[in-house]
Scaffold this motif. Sequence first.
Motif, PDB file in Angstrom:
ATOM      1  N   GLN A  80       0.833  -1.206   0.000  1.00 24.57           N
ATOM      2  CA  GLN A  80       0.000   0.000   0.000  1.00 24.57           C
ATOM      3  C   GLN A  80       0.870   1.259   0.000  1.00 24.57           C
ATOM      4  N   THR A  81       1.937   1.263   0.778  1.00 22.09           N
ATOM      5  CA  THR A  81       2.848   2.406   0.821  1.00 22.09           C
ATOM      6  C   THR A  81       3.517   2.602  -0.541  1.00 22.09           C
ATOM      7  N   ASN A  82       4.033   1.508  -1.123  1.00 23.28           N
ATOM      8  CA  ASN A  82       4.736   1.577  -2.414  1.00 23.28           C
ATOM      9  C   ASN A  82       3.851   2.069  -3.545  1.00 23.28           C
ATOM     10  N   THR A  83       2.554   1.835  -3.455  1.00 22.16           N
ATOM     11  CA  THR A  83       1.655   2.198  -4.551  1.00 22.16           C
ATOM     12  C   THR A  83       0.814   3.443  -4.245  1.00 22.16           C
ATOM     13  N   ALA A  87      -1.987   3.269   3.863  1.00 19.21           N
ATOM     14  CA  ALA A  87      -1.306   2.078   4.382  1.00 19.21           C
ATOM     15  C   ALA A  87      -1.907   1.668   5.720  1.00 19.21           C
ATOM     16  N   ASP A  88      -3.072   1.013   5.651  1.00 16.56           N
ATOM     17  CA  ASP A  88      -3.788   0.635   6.870  1.00 16.56           C
ATOM     18  C   ASP A  88      -3.755  -0.873   7.138  1.00 16.56           C
ATOM     19  N   GLY A  89      -3.147  -1.645   6.230  1.00 21.89           N
ATOM     20  CA  GLY A  89      -3.071  -3.088   6.429  1.00 21.89           C
ATOM     21  C   GLY A  89      -4.387  -3.808   6.219  1.00 21.89           C
ATOM     22  N   ILE A  90      -5.351  -3.125   5.613  1.00 21.94           N
ATOM     23  CA  ILE A  90      -6.658  -3.724   5.314  1.00 21.94           C
ATOM     24  C   ILE A  90      -6.793  -3.806   3.795  1.00 21.94           C
ATOM     25  N   ALA A  91      -7.096  -4.994   3.297  1.00 14.13           N
ATOM     26  CA  ALA A  91      -7.301  -5.181   1.858  1.00 14.13           C
ATOM     27  C   ALA A  91      -8.770  -4.909   1.548  1.00 14.13           C
ATOM     28  N   GLY A  92      -9.049  -3.682   1.159  1.00 14.76           N
ATOM     29  CA  GLY A  92     -10.397  -3.281   0.790  1.00 14.76           C
ATOM     30  C   GLY A  92     -10.470  -2.960  -0.692  1.00 14.76           C
TER      31      GLY A  92
END
Length: 153
Positions: A80-83, A87-92
């Motif tokens: 998430q950070t790279n893209t 960056a919350d660690g949740i795949a939504g």
Amino acid sequence: MMKKKIGLTLSTVMLGSLLMLAGMAYANGFSGWPTLSKGSSGGYVSGLQASLYAMGQQPSVGAVDGIFGTGTETGLINFQTNTGLVADGIAGSDTWSEFHDWATFETYTLWYLDTSYSSTYWTSFALTNNETKLTYRVSYKGSNTSVYSGTVY
């Protein structure tokens, strides 16, 4: 003249409908995947982990085991950070849309992730059984040897 105009109009409508259906078919991919977070488990988590391998996150993720633990969470936050995502660690839905944007679609039933983020792995997905079964396969880029494979649903 009227017959020609009607024929042209029908052809235009049919072509437009076919293009719309083709667009919908290629919209499959990761669309509609559920929101996943630490503690989730199952086939969709395996699909997430396999996708993270293709995005260079294998060291964080560890095994593709269908268990969303700390390693998967760390790999997802890195992705998430790279893209540029939150960056919350949740795949939504935003995360799945990002994976979809990185995917290459051979057909609407076969797509893969082969990115510059990973020099080692690429991941393919295939819909089978009249589009009721989605499988994944993580492979080495050099030899195309399968490392992990399984079923998302």
